[in-house]
Motif scaffolding. Structure first.
Motif, PDB file in Angstrom:
ATOM      1  N   GLU A 127       0.855  -1.182   0.061  1.00  0.00           N
ATOM      2  CA  GLU A 127      -0.022   0.006  -0.013  1.00  0.00           C
ATOM      3  C   GLU A 127       0.756   1.255   0.005  1.00  0.00           C
ATOM      4  OE1 GLU A 127      -3.247  -0.197  -0.481  1.00  0.00           O
ATOM      5  OE2 GLU A 127      -3.514  -2.109  -0.148  1.00  0.00           O
ATOM      6  N   GLN A 128       2.341   1.207   0.320  1.00  0.00           N
ATOM      7  CA  GLN A 128       3.021   2.356   0.109  1.00  0.00           C
ATOM      8  C   GLN A 128       2.847   3.479   1.433  1.00  0.00           C
ATOM      9  OE1 GLN A 128       5.741   2.509  -2.304  1.00  0.00           O
ATOM     10  NE2 GLN A 128       5.252   0.314  -2.045  1.00  0.00           N
ATOM     11  N   TYR A 129       2.458   2.939   2.569  1.00  0.00           N
ATOM     12  CA  TYR A 129       1.946   3.869   3.585  1.00  0.00           C
ATOM     13  C   TYR A 129       3.530   4.219   4.014  1.00  0.00           C
ATOM     14  CZ  TYR A 129      -2.870   3.627   3.931  1.00  0.00           C
ATOM     15  OH  TYR A 129      -4.262   3.713   3.838  1.00  0.00           O
ATOM     16  N   GLU A 130       3.670   5.520   4.906  1.00  0.00           N
ATOM     17  CA  GLU A 130       4.697   5.963   5.460  1.00  0.00           C
ATOM     18  C   GLU A 130       4.855   5.505   6.859  1.00  0.00           C
ATOM     19  OE1 GLU A 130       7.106   7.884   3.831  1.00  0.00           O
ATOM     20  OE2 GLU A 130       5.923   7.731   1.930  1.00  0.00           O
ATOM     21  N   PHE A 131       6.155   5.193   7.458  1.00  0.00           N
ATOM     22  CA  PHE A 131       6.178   4.760   8.604  1.00  0.00           C
ATOM     23  C   PHE A 131       5.307   5.442   9.890  1.00  0.00           C
ATOM     24  CE2 PHE A 131      10.026   3.072   6.778  1.00  0.00           C
ATOM     25  CZ  PHE A 131      10.000   1.529   7.127  1.00  0.00           C
ATOM     26  N   ASP A 132       5.133   6.764   9.803  1.00  0.00           N
ATOM     27  CA  ASP A 132       4.443   7.299  10.433  1.00  0.00           C
ATOM     28  C   ASP A 132       2.987   7.008  10.634  1.00  0.00           C
ATOM     29  OD1 ASP A 132       4.275   8.839   8.281  1.00  0.00           O
ATOM     30  OD2 ASP A 132       4.153  10.883   9.103  1.00  0.00           O
ATOM     31  N   GLU A 133       2.509   6.725   9.364  1.00  0.00           N
ATOM     32  CA  GLU A 133       1.056   6.435   9.003  1.00  0.00           C
ATOM     33  C   GLU A 133       0.718   4.980   9.767  1.00  0.00           C
ATOM     34  OE1 GLU A 133      -0.484   8.756   5.070  1.00  0.00           O
ATOM     35  OE2 GLU A 133       1.228   7.198   4.971  1.00  0.00           O
ATOM     36  N   ILE A 134       1.779   4.163   9.280  1.00  0.00           N
ATOM     37  CA  ILE A 134       1.666   2.751   9.771  1.00  0.00           C
ATOM     38  C   ILE A 134       1.707   2.967  11.336  1.00  0.00           C
ATOM     39  CG2 ILE A 134       2.826   0.348   9.976  1.00  0.00           C
ATOM     40  CD1 ILE A 134       3.719   1.243   7.239  1.00  0.00           C
ATOM     41  N   ASP A 139      -1.102   1.628  16.023  1.00  0.00           N
ATOM     42  CA  ASP A 139      -0.831   2.037  17.582  1.00  0.00           C
ATOM     43  C   ASP A 139       0.365   1.382  17.983  1.00  0.00           C
ATOM     44  OD1 ASP A 139      -1.374   3.510  19.758  1.00  0.00           O
ATOM     45  OD2 ASP A 139      -2.388   1.730  20.501  1.00  0.00           O
ATOM     46  N   MET A 140       1.621   1.687  16.992  1.00  0.00           N
ATOM     47  CA  MET A 140       2.772   1.155  17.229  1.00  0.00           C
ATOM     48  C   MET A 140       3.805   2.071  17.603  1.00  0.00           C
ATOM     49  SD  MET A 140       2.864  -2.385  15.403  1.00  0.00           S
ATOM     50  CE  MET A 140       4.453  -2.691  15.660  1.00  0.00           C
ATOM     51  N   LYS A 141       5.070   1.968  18.059  1.00  0.00           N
ATOM     52  CA  LYS A 141       6.191   3.077  18.101  1.00  0.00           C
ATOM     53  C   LYS A 141       6.819   2.694  16.801  1.00  0.00           C
ATOM     54  CE  LYS A 141       6.832   3.076  23.299  1.00  0.00           C
ATOM     55  NZ  LYS A 141       5.964   3.873  23.223  1.00  0.00           N
ATOM     56  N   PRO A 142       7.652   3.817  16.178  1.00  0.00           N
ATOM     57  CA  PRO A 142       8.199   3.697  14.830  1.00  0.00           C
ATOM     58  C   PRO A 142       9.297   2.609  14.925  1.00  0.00           C
ATOM     59  CG  PRO A 142       8.262   5.967  15.665  1.00  0.00           C
ATOM     60  CD  PRO A 142       7.385   5.120  16.868  1.00  0.00           C
ATOM     61  N   THR A 143      10.112   2.173  16.350  1.00  0.00           N
ATOM     62  CA  THR A 143      11.119   1.283  16.177  1.00  0.00           C
ATOM     63  C   THR A 143      10.458  -0.079  16.091  1.00  0.00           C
ATOM     64  OG1 THR A 143      12.288   2.563  17.572  1.00  0.00           O
ATOM     65  CG2 THR A 143      13.016   0.486  17.663  1.00  0.00           C
ATOM     66  N   ALA A 144       9.200  -0.450  16.705  1.00  0.00           N
ATOM     67  CA  ALA A 144       8.649  -1.545  16.499  1.00  0.00           C
ATOM     68  C   ALA A 144       8.263  -1.719  15.279  1.00  0.00           C
ATOM     69  CB  ALA A 144       7.461  -1.426  17.602  1.00  0.00           C
ATOM     70  N   VAL A 145       7.648  -0.766  14.478  1.00  0.00           N
ATOM     71  CA  VAL A 145       7.136  -1.029  12.936  1.00  0.00           C
ATOM     72  C   VAL A 145       8.483  -1.338  12.217  1.00  0.00           C
ATOM     73  CG1 VAL A 145       6.284   0.114  11.156  1.00  0.00           C
ATOM     74  CG2 VAL A 145       5.350   0.359  13.465  1.00  0.00           C
ATOM     75  N   ARG A 146       9.585  -0.645  12.390  1.00  0.00           N
ATOM     76  CA  ARG A 146      10.578  -0.899  11.615  1.00  0.00           C
ATOM     77  C   ARG A 146      11.285  -2.318  11.886  1.00  0.00           C
ATOM     78  NH1 ARG A 146      12.156   3.737   9.131  1.00  0.00           N
ATOM     79  NH2 ARG A 146      11.339   5.779   9.738  1.00  0.00           N
ATOM     80  N   VAL A 147      11.429  -2.750  13.141  1.00  0.00           N
ATOM     81  CA  VAL A 147      11.844  -4.134  13.492  1.00  0.00           C
ATOM     82  C   VAL A 147      10.930  -5.144  12.841  1.00  0.00           C
ATOM     83  CG1 VAL A 147      12.144  -5.567  15.492  1.00  0.00           C
ATOM     84  CG2 VAL A 147      13.069  -3.294  15.711  1.00  0.00           C
TER      85      VAL A 147
END
Length: 169
Positions: A127-134, A139-147
């Motif tokens: 879907e090409q969402y940005e990290f902050d949108e994900i 409802d997750m922290k950026p680090t958790a999404v990236r990991v």
């Protein structure tokens, strides 16, 4: 909000809602039903919709929650996550077969991923969402999404390497 205003707000991301539902639910019909249900829920909230700073994110969250509830209720275990609704009449039969085989392998590999990793991989890479949108949607922290994204990609990569190195798995 009048109907035309509502449609102007919702129509641009209606396909994204459907694609997310299609990835989470088994069939096209289930995804269509889920999308219609979400659109009805959005319409019922149309008076208060202006208070949401990002209606699309709100709708995607509603879709995710609705689909996960449906899966919990009656069809857990039958997830399809990979995009297969494309066609190009100029491709050869061989390329079509190869593409279908790749999609089939991706479905098998992604079926084995944890739910959260599937969602993040879907939102970011399809879907090409940005990290902050994900982060906001899940409802997750950026680090958790990236990991989680990194782990999902690594698993997919390793499985594809195995498949291509050893043939049929």
């Amino acid at each position: 909000m009048k109907q035309t205003e509502f449609l102007n707000v919702v129509l641009p991301f209606q396909d994204k809602l459907y694609r997310l539902a299609k990835r989470l639910l088994v069939s096209r019909e289930e995804a269509e039903d889920a999308t219609q249900e979400i659109l009805l829920k959005l319409w019922s909230k149309n008076e208060s919709m202006s208070k949401y700073k990002n209606v699309e994110a709100f709708a995607m969250t509603m879709t995710k929650n609705f689909c996960l509830d449906r899966l919990k209720s009656k069809q857990a275990g039958n997830l399809k996550l990979v995009h297969s609704n494309y066609s190009d009449e100029n491709t050869s039969l061989q390329k079509q077969l190869e593409a279908e085989d790749s999609i089939s392998w991706m479905e098998r590999i992604m079926k084995g991923l944890p739910e959260q990793q599937k969602m993040i991989l879907q939102l970011r890479d399809v879907e090409q969402y940005e990290f902050d949108e994900i982060c906001e949607l899940l409802d997750m922290k950026p680090t958790a999404v990236r990991v989680a994204l990194s782990r999902a990609r690594k698993t997919v990569r390793e499985e594809l390497i195995k498949k291509h190195s050893y043939g049929i798995g």
